[in-house]
Design an enzyme around this catalytic site. Structure first.
Site, PDB file in Angstrom:
ATOM      1  N   ALA A   1      20.283  44.986  56.326  1.00 51.69           N
ATOM      2  CA  ALA A   1      21.228  44.141  56.983  1.00 51.69           C
ATOM      3  C   ALA A   1      20.451  42.673  57.431  1.00 51.69           C
ATOM      4  O   ALA A   1      19.124  42.733  57.714  1.00 51.69           O
ATOM      5  CB  ALA A   1      21.796  44.684  58.190  1.00 51.69           C
TER       6      ALA A   1
ATOM      7  N   CYS B   1      22.795  32.420  43.306  1.00 53.25           N
ATOM      8  CA  CYS B   1      23.656  33.446  42.409  1.00 53.25           C
ATOM      9  C   CYS B   1      24.549  34.155  43.167  1.00 53.25           C
ATOM     10  O   CYS B   1      25.831  34.110  42.641  1.00 53.25           O
ATOM     11  CB  CYS B   1      22.812  34.537  41.705  1.00 53.25           C
ATOM     12  SG  CYS B   1      21.585  33.913  40.460  1.00 53.25           S
TER      13      CYS B   1
HETATM   14  C1  UDX Z   1      19.900  37.732  42.655  1.00 56.47           C
HETATM   15  C2  UDX Z   1      19.484  38.861  41.940  1.00 56.47           C
HETATM   16  O1  UDX Z   1      19.040  39.856  42.767  1.00 56.47           O
HETATM   17  C3  UDX Z   1      19.183  38.796  40.744  1.00 56.47           C
HETATM   18  O2  UDX Z   1      18.982  39.922  39.866  1.00 56.47           O
HETATM   19  C4  UDX Z   1      19.865  37.636  39.882  1.00 56.47           C
HETATM   20  O3  UDX Z   1      19.358  37.404  38.639  1.00 56.47           O
HETATM   21  C5  UDX Z   1      19.913  36.293  40.822  1.00 56.47           C
HETATM   22  O4  UDX Z   1      20.412  36.543  41.838  1.00 56.47           O
HETATM   23  P1  UDX Z   1      18.205  36.165  44.109  1.00 56.47           P
HETATM   24  O5  UDX Z   1      19.235  35.244  44.393  1.00 56.47           O
HETATM   25  O6  UDX Z   1      16.937  35.363  43.773  1.00 56.47           O
HETATM   26  O7  UDX Z   1      18.645  37.172  43.017  1.00 56.47           O
HETATM   27  O8  UDX Z   1      17.782  36.781  45.550  1.00 56.47           O
HETATM   28  P2  UDX Z   1      18.076  38.316  46.211  1.00 56.47           P
HETATM   29  O9  UDX Z   1      16.679  38.861  46.487  1.00 56.47           O
HETATM   30  O10 UDX Z   1      18.799  39.248  45.269  1.00 56.47           O
HETATM   31  O11 UDX Z   1      18.851  38.071  47.383  1.00 56.47           O
HETATM   32  C6  UDX Z   1      20.050  37.366  47.680  1.00 56.47           C
HETATM   33  C7  UDX Z   1      20.505  37.314  48.931  1.00 56.47           C
HETATM   34  O12 UDX Z   1      20.971  38.598  49.468  1.00 56.47           O
HETATM   35  C8  UDX Z   1      19.381  36.628  49.900  1.00 56.47           C
HETATM   36  O13 UDX Z   1      19.934  35.978  50.667  1.00 56.47           O
HETATM   37  C9  UDX Z   1      18.805  37.683  50.612  1.00 56.47           C
HETATM   38  O14 UDX Z   1      18.274  37.452  51.855  1.00 56.47           O
HETATM   39  C10 UDX Z   1      20.102  38.700  50.671  1.00 56.47           C
HETATM   40  N1  UDX Z   1      19.623  40.201  50.776  1.00 56.47           N
HETATM   41  C11 UDX Z   1      19.055  40.873  49.705  1.00 56.47           C
HETATM   42  C12 UDX Z   1      19.997  40.864  52.187  1.00 56.47           C
HETATM   43  O15 UDX Z   1      20.549  40.193  52.891  1.00 56.47           O
HETATM   44  N2  UDX Z   1      19.778  42.209  52.048  1.00 56.47           N
HETATM   45  C13 UDX Z   1      19.040  42.958  51.178  1.00 56.47           C
HETATM   46  O16 UDX Z   1      18.822  44.152  51.205  1.00 56.47           O
HETATM   47  C14 UDX Z   1      18.641  42.236  49.765  1.00 56.47           C
END
Ligand code: UDX
Length: 432
Positions: A255, A263
Site C-alpha cells: 500500500a 505505464c
Molecule cells: C510498470 C510494470 O510493472 C512493467 O511491467 C511495465 O512494463 C511498465 O509499467 P513501472 O511503471 O516501471 O513498471 O513501475 P512499477 O514498479 O510497476 O510501479 C508502478 C507504480 O505502482 C509506482 O507508482 C509504484 O510505487 C506503485 N506500486 C508498485 C505500489 O504502490 N505498490 C506496489 O506493491 C507496487
C-alpha cells in the site's frame, strides 16, 4: 542477428542495449540528434542502474551503435523493433499511435529483403493489423511480418527484468517469425524464462491486461489500507496474510500513494478506451482509475489532519518526489498533486530526491530543493516519506531535535511506528 531499435526511450534503449549484450548487432535509432550524440559519448538520457556499463561495454566492442539514419539502419537489419511512445491522446483516453504508424510508413519505404517488424511499444489490440495494412500499401506481404512482442520491464529494475523475465510473449500470425524470435530469446529461455507464443492480437492484449491487473492489485490493497486505518489494523499484516496464498501472490501488494509512472495510468485508460470502442464495459478497471485518481486527495486529507488543519507556514519536508524509488521519472508522480496543493495553502516545502532537482516545482516560491536529506529535514514540522529509496531507510532520526513536535508520515511504510515513537516523534503510516 541484426537488429534495429526505433526509439531510444526506456523500452527501446534498455532492450537494444541488452540484445547487444546477448551477442546481437544492434543499431538504436532516434530522431533526436543530441540524444544520439550523447549516447555515442556514453551519456545516458535516463536514470537506470547498471545501464551505463552495458552501453559502454557493447559500444566499445561495436555490437551496439547509435544513429539518426533510419533508412540505412532499416536496410541493414533483419529485425526491427518499434519502440516509440504511445502517450495518452491530448483530448481523450486512448493511446496516440501517430508515432507508431509514422514509423510504419517510413519502414515500408526501405524494405529491401524480408524483415520482421515488431511492436515493443505498448499498443492497443488490432494495432498490428493496422500496421500491416499501412506497410502492405507499399510492400508485398511475403516481404515482411508484423509481430507483437510486448516488454514488461520496470524502471529501476529494467536490466534485471530484461535478462530474467518471468515470460517472453510473442504474438505472431506466421510460424517463421515465431521461430526466429524464439531463437533470439533462446539465451533468456535457457535461464528459465517461459516463452509464450500467441496470435498477434492476444500478445497486444496481454500487455494491457497485465498492467491493468497490477494496477488493480495495488488499488485493492490501497483501499484495504484505508479500511485498516479506521479499525487499527496494520495493512502490512494483511498483505502478508493474503499474499502467502499462491493464488493471490505477495508482489504488488504494497500500500502507498497513488500509483504513477509512465505505464499504469496511461495503459489503464487506454485499455478501457479500446474496450469501449468494442462496446465492452471494463467496469473493474474504470473503478481502479477512479480510486487511484482520488487517492492523492485522500492522503492530503490525512496530512491536513496530522497538521491539525493548519498547513499555512508549516515546514514540510518531502523525501523523494519521483513516482517510485530508483528512477528519476516524474511522470504521473503523486507528488505533482501533493506538493502544489500544500504549497498553495502556504506550507514551506523542502524536498530531497536522490535524482536531484525537479523543474516541475520551480514555479512555487515556497518550494525548494535541498542537496541532502539532512538539510531537507532541518526544522521540519512534518516529514513525508514519499518514495522508498534505500537512502531513506537508513536515516538516523536520532540526530533530529526532539524539542519540536516533529511528525513523520511514512507513505511507504518503511519504518515501524515503534522505532519512530521511541525516538520521541509522532509516526503515521499507510493503513496502520
Ligand atoms: C510498470 C510494470 O510493472 C512493467 O511491467 C511495465 O512494463 C511498465 O509499467 P513501472 O511503471 O516501471 O513498471 O513501475 P512499477 O514498479 O510497476 O510501479 C508502478 C507504480 O505502482 C509506482 O507508482 C509504484 O510505487 C506503485 N506500486 C508498485 C505500489 O504502490 N505498490 C506496489 O506493491 C507496487
Amino acid at each position: 542477428m541484426k537488429i534495429c531499435m526505433i526509439g531510444t526511450g526506456y523500452v527501446g534503449l534498455v532492450s537494444g542495449v541488452c540484445f547487444s549484450d546477448l551477442g546481437n548487432d544492434v543499431i538504436c535509432v532516434d530522431k533526436d540528434i543530441n540524444k544520439i550524440n550523447n549516447l555515442k559519448k556514453g551519456i545516458i538520457p535516463i536514470y537506470e542502474p547498471g545501464l551505463e556499463e552495458i552501453v559502454l561495454k557493447n559500444y566499445k566492442n561495436k555490437r551496439l551503435n547509435f544513429s539518426t539514419d533510419l533508412k540505412n539502419s532499416i536496410k541493414k537489419s533483419d529485425i526491427i523493433f518499434i519502440c516509440v511512445g504511445t502517450p495518452t491522446k491530448k483530448n481523450g483516453n486512448s493511446a496516440d499511435l501517430s508515432q507508431v504508424f509514422s514509423v510504419g510508413r517510413e519502414i515500408s519505404k526501405y524494405i529491401n529483403k524480408f524483415k520482421i517488424i515488431i511492436t515493443k511499444s505498448t499498443v492497443p489490440v488490432t494495432t498490428g493489423d493496422e500496421l500491416e495494412k499501412i506497410i502492405s500499401k507499399k510492400i508485398s506481404k511475403n516481404k515482411f511480418s508484423v509481430v507483437s512482442n510486448p516488454e514488461f520491464l520496470r524502471e529501476g529494475e529494467a536490466i534485471r527484468d530484461f535478462i530474467y523475465p518471468d515470460r517472453v510473449v510473442v504474438g505472431s500470425n506466421d510460424k517463421k517469425s515465431n521461430l526466429i524470435l524464439k531463437n533470439l530469446y533462446a539465451p533468456l529461455i535457457s535461464k528459465g524464462a517461459k516463452y509464450i507464443s500467441t496470435n498477434r492480437r492476444a500478445a497486444e492484449l496481454i500487455k494491457y491486461a497485465s498492467n491493468a491487473f497490477l494496477a488493480t492489485k495495488i488499488t485493492f490493497i490501497n483501499e484495504i489500507a484505508n479500511f485498516c486505518e479506521k479499525v487499527e489494523i496494520d495493512v502490512e499484516d494483511i498483505s502478508i496474510g493474503i499474499g502467502l496464498d499462491k493464488r493471490i501472490g505477495s508482489r504488488f501488494l504494497r500500500a502507498g500513494p497513488a500509483y504513477g509512472g509512465s505505464c499504469f495510468p496511461k495503459d489503464t485508460k487506454a485499455i478501457v478506451s479500446t474496450a469501449d470502442k468494442f462496446k465492452i464495459d471494463l467496469s473493474v478497471i474504470k473503478s481502479v482509475i477512479k480510486s487511484n485518481k482520488q487517492r492523492s486527495q485522500l492522503l492530503l486529507k490525512r496530512v491536513n489532519h496530522i497538521l491539525n488543519n493548519k498547513i499555512k507556514n508549516k515546514n514540510i519536508c518531502f523525501l523523494g518526489v519521483t513516482f517510485k524509488a530508483n528512477t528519476d521519472d516524474m511522470r504521473d508522480s503523486s507528488s505533482l498533486e501533493m506538493i502544489p496543493y500544500l504549497a498553495k495553502r502556504g506550507a514551506k516545502i523542502k524536498y530531497y530526491d536522490p535524482t536531484g532537482h525537479k523543474h516541475e516545482f520551480d514555479k512555487f516560491r515556497n518550494v525548494s530543493c535541498s542537496n541532502s536529506i539532512n538539510n531537507a529535514m532541518k526544522n521540519s514540522d512534518l516529514i513525508i516519506i514519499h518514495t522508498e529509496w534505500n537512502d531513506f531507510k537508513s536515516i538516523n532520526f536520532k540526530k533530529l531535535s526532539t524539542t519540536k513536535k516533529l511528525k513523520i508520515y511514512d507513505m511507504r511504510n518503511i519504518f515501524s511506528s515503534e522505532k519512530i515513537t521511541s525516538l520521541g516523534f509522532k509516526y503515521f503510516g499507510i493503513g496502520r
